[in-house]
Scaffold this motif. Structure first.
Motif, PDB file in Angstrom:
ATOM      1  N   PHE A 124       0.822  -1.208   0.000  1.00 45.94           N
ATOM      2  CA  PHE A 124       0.000   0.000   0.000  1.00 45.94           C
ATOM      3  C   PHE A 124       0.860   1.264   0.000  1.00 45.94           C
ATOM      4  N   GLY A 125       2.154   1.106  -0.229  1.00 41.21           N
ATOM      5  CA  GLY A 125       3.040   2.250  -0.249  1.00 41.21           C
ATOM      6  C   GLY A 125       3.259   2.893   1.098  1.00 41.21           C
ATOM      7  N   ALA A 126       3.103   2.102   2.156  1.00 42.64           N
ATOM      8  CA  ALA A 126       3.222   2.650   3.518  1.00 42.64           C
ATOM      9  C   ALA A 126       4.305   1.934   4.300  1.00 42.64           C
ATOM     10  N   SER A 127       5.339   1.480   3.620  1.00 41.35           N
ATOM     11  CA  SER A 127       6.400   0.753   4.328  1.00 41.35           C
ATOM     12  C   SER A 127       7.111   1.629   5.345  1.00 41.35           C
ATOM     13  N   ALA A 128       7.055   2.957   5.194  1.00 37.77           N
ATOM     14  CA  ALA A 128       7.700   3.854   6.161  1.00 37.77           C
ATOM     15  C   ALA A 128       7.039   3.789   7.529  1.00 37.77           C
ATOM     16  N   MET A 129       5.808   3.258   7.590  1.00 35.42           N
ATOM     17  CA  MET A 129       5.090   3.172   8.864  1.00 35.42           C
ATOM     18  C   MET A 129       5.339   1.847   9.575  1.00 35.42           C
ATOM     19  N   SER A 130       6.293   1.073   9.113  1.00 29.74           N
ATOM     20  CA  SER A 130       6.554  -0.232   9.728  1.00 29.74           C
ATOM     21  C   SER A 130       6.932  -0.094  11.193  1.00 29.74           C
TER      22      SER A 130
ATOM     23  N   THR B 247       6.144   2.277  13.263  1.00 35.99           N
ATOM     24  CA  THR B 247       4.992   2.690  14.060  1.00 35.99           C
ATOM     25  C   THR B 247       4.088   1.514  14.392  1.00 35.99           C
ATOM     26  N   VAL B 248       3.772   0.704  13.373  1.00 39.28           N
ATOM     27  CA  VAL B 248       2.871  -0.420  13.593  1.00 39.28           C
ATOM     28  C   VAL B 248       3.514  -1.443  14.521  1.00 39.28           C
ATOM     29  N   VAL B 249       4.809  -1.693  14.364  1.00 35.25           N
ATOM     30  CA  VAL B 249       5.507  -2.623  15.249  1.00 35.25           C
ATOM     31  C   VAL B 249       5.446  -2.144  16.692  1.00 35.25           C
ATOM     32  N   ALA B 250       5.735  -0.863  16.917  1.00 37.21           N
ATOM     33  CA  ALA B 250       5.742  -0.331  18.278  1.00 37.21           C
ATOM     34  C   ALA B 250       4.351  -0.377  18.898  1.00 37.21           C
ATOM     35  N   LEU B 251       3.313   0.013  18.142  1.00 35.80           N
ATOM     36  CA  LEU B 251       1.962  -0.002  18.695  1.00 35.80           C
ATOM     37  C   LEU B 251       1.505  -1.420  19.014  1.00 35.80           C
ATOM     38  N   ALA B 252       1.809  -2.361  18.126  1.00 35.35           N
ATOM     39  CA  ALA B 252       1.426  -3.748  18.382  1.00 35.35           C
ATOM     40  C   ALA B 252       2.133  -4.300  19.608  1.00 35.35           C
ATOM     41  N   LEU B 253       3.390  -3.940  19.788  1.00 45.04           N
ATOM     42  CA  LEU B 253       4.151  -4.455  20.928  1.00 45.04           C
ATOM     43  C   LEU B 253       3.694  -3.811  22.235  1.00 45.04           C
ATOM     44  N   TYR B 254       3.604  -2.504  22.255  1.00 48.88           N
ATOM     45  CA  TYR B 254       3.276  -1.818  23.506  1.00 48.88           C
ATOM     46  C   TYR B 254       1.859  -2.137  23.958  1.00 48.88           C
ATOM     47  N   ARG B 255       0.922  -2.232  23.014  1.00 49.37           N
ATOM     48  CA  ARG B 255      -0.474  -2.429  23.394  1.00 49.37           C
ATOM     49  C   ARG B 255      -0.811  -3.880  23.686  1.00 49.37           C
ATOM     50  N   GLU B 256      -0.322  -4.817  22.869  1.00 44.63           N
ATOM     51  CA  GLU B 256      -0.784  -6.193  22.970  1.00 44.63           C
ATOM     52  C   GLU B 256       0.340  -7.211  23.110  1.00 44.63           C
ATOM     53  N   LEU B 257       1.181  -7.312  22.095  1.00 48.03           N
ATOM     54  CA  LEU B 257       2.104  -8.441  22.018  1.00 48.03           C
ATOM     55  C   LEU B 257       3.104  -8.461  23.162  1.00 48.03           C
TER      56      LEU B 257
ATOM     57  N   PHE C 157      12.212   5.281  10.201  1.00 50.25           N
ATOM     58  CA  PHE C 157      11.743   4.238  11.116  1.00 50.25           C
ATOM     59  C   PHE C 157      11.522   4.805  12.513  1.00 50.25           C
ATOM     60  N   TRP C 158      12.507   5.538  13.038  1.00 52.17           N
ATOM     61  CA  TRP C 158      12.407   6.029  14.404  1.00 52.17           C
ATOM     62  C   TRP C 158      11.500   7.252  14.526  1.00 52.17           C
ATOM     63  N   SER C 159      11.538   8.158  13.548  1.00 49.61           N
ATOM     64  CA  SER C 159      10.744   9.389  13.659  1.00 49.61           C
ATOM     65  C   SER C 159       9.254   9.096  13.599  1.00 49.61           C
ATOM     66  N   ASN C 160       8.831   8.200  12.702  1.00 52.08           N
ATOM     67  CA  ASN C 160       7.415   7.843  12.651  1.00 52.08           C
ATOM     68  C   ASN C 160       6.973   7.139  13.929  1.00 52.08           C
ATOM     69  N   MET C 161       7.860   6.314  14.490  1.00 50.98           N
ATOM     70  CA  MET C 161       7.530   5.615  15.726  1.00 50.98           C
ATOM     71  C   MET C 161       7.347   6.598  16.877  1.00 50.98           C
ATOM     72  N   THR C 162       8.293   7.481  17.069  1.00 51.96           N
ATOM     73  CA  THR C 162       8.215   8.420  18.196  1.00 51.96           C
ATOM     74  C   THR C 162       7.079   9.432  18.025  1.00 51.96           C
ATOM     75  N   ALA C 163       6.700   9.734  16.772  1.00 51.94           N
ATOM     76  CA  ALA C 163       5.623  10.697  16.545  1.00 51.94           C
ATOM     77  C   ALA C 163       4.249  10.088  16.774  1.00 51.94           C
ATOM     78  N   SER C 164       4.140   8.769  16.632  1.00 53.08           N
ATOM     79  CA  SER C 164       2.828   8.129  16.692  1.00 53.08           C
ATOM     80  C   SER C 164       2.531   7.459  18.019  1.00 53.08           C
ATOM     81  N   VAL C 165       3.554   7.049  18.758  1.00 56.95           N
ATOM     82  CA  VAL C 165       3.345   6.335  20.014  1.00 56.95           C
ATOM     83  C   VAL C 165       3.138   7.338  21.143  1.00 56.95           C
ATOM     84  N   ASP C 166       2.023   7.203  21.840  1.00 53.95           N
ATOM     85  CA  ASP C 166       1.721   8.065  22.976  1.00 53.95           C
ATOM     86  C   ASP C 166       2.074   7.334  24.269  1.00 53.95           C
TER      87      ASP C 166
END
Length: 242
Positions: free
Chosen positions: A65-71, A73-83, A169-178
């Motif tokens: 979907f052309g959103a590989s830059a958000m990898s 963010t999705v990894v961090a949210l999945a880990l912190y919230r659930e996994l 990788f790091w900037s999208n993660m830090t910007a999206s994780v609350d």
């Protein structure tokens, strides 16, 4: 249902014995070291590979979907919230929970708990309560280590192997994780999972039949019931926290 009720009554007894267990502070510290520090190897190893697999799969899906830059963010949210909390609790139940059950079960089979009562030492305050406190303290710390190693594994796969830009990788993660919505909620889950897994382990060990077969069955029940309780409680807490 009878087992659930008996476990609830056992929880009340353990909570009542917590103030008296403060006299055995060194035993509590020893249990934290046993269930926490001695579990670091399996937690770190599994976290590294879980993060690597998660990063590999998400990069493949998001790139469509052309959103590989958000990898990241999705990894961090999945880990912190659930996994992170869930997988850590399952590993904790398999490694530390079974050890607690087997140790207390052997104490029951060899009449060590009865000997403590004869010497006016409360087994709940000396045996059950320190292990219960240790599980509540150790599991959130282990979950933090698991998350850190998983993010490191995802970074190694996405950035070093697949060529994703490290800054992205790091900037999208830090910007999206609350911190409060994602990280703190995961910590609360870890505290609850630690209390539940340790309670089930101590209850099965404390109430086991004083035979070798009884200890074996109690150890098996600890893994099964801890896994079911962790996943069910995860659904309930997710529904309330989100």
């Amino acid at each position: 249902m009878a087992q659930v009720g008996a476990c609830g009554l056992f929880l009340l007894q353990v909570l009542g014995a917590v103030p008296k267990s403060l006299r055995h502070f060194r035993e509590t510290i020893r249990q934290i070291w046993f269930v926490g520090a001695m579990s670091l190897v399996i937690i770190m190893t599994c976290g590294l590979f879980v993060g690597a697999v998660l990063g590999l799969q998400l990069y493949d899906v998001l790139s469509r979907f052309g959103a590989s830059a958000m990898s990241g963010t999705v990894v961090a949210l999945a880990l912190y919230r659930e996994l992170g909390p869930v997988v850590t609790a399952l590993l904790f139940a398999g490694r530390a929970g079974t050890s607690i059950t087997a140790e207390i079960g052997l104490m029951r089979a060899t009449d060590q708990l009865a000997a403590m009562e004869m010497m006016a030492v409360d087994p709940l305050a000396y045996v059950a309560a320190p292990r219960f406190i240790a599980g509540i303290v150790a599991l959130p710390l282990l979950a933090c280590v698991f998350n850190a190693m998983a993010i490191l594994g995802a970074h190694a796969v996405c950035v070093s192997w697949l060529g994703l830009d490290g800054g992205t990788f790091w900037s999208n993660m830090t910007a999206s994780v609350d911190v409060w919505t994602d990280v703190v909620n995961g910590v609360w889950k870890s505290v609850a999972f630690g209390a539940v897994c340790t309670l089930i382990a101590t209850f099965n060990g404390y109430t086991t039949a004083p035979t070798s077969e009884g200890v074996a069955y109690a150890t098996t029940r600890t893994v099964v019931f801890s896994s079911i309780a962790t996943l069910a409680l995860d659904f309930v807490m997710t529904a309330f926290l989100t």
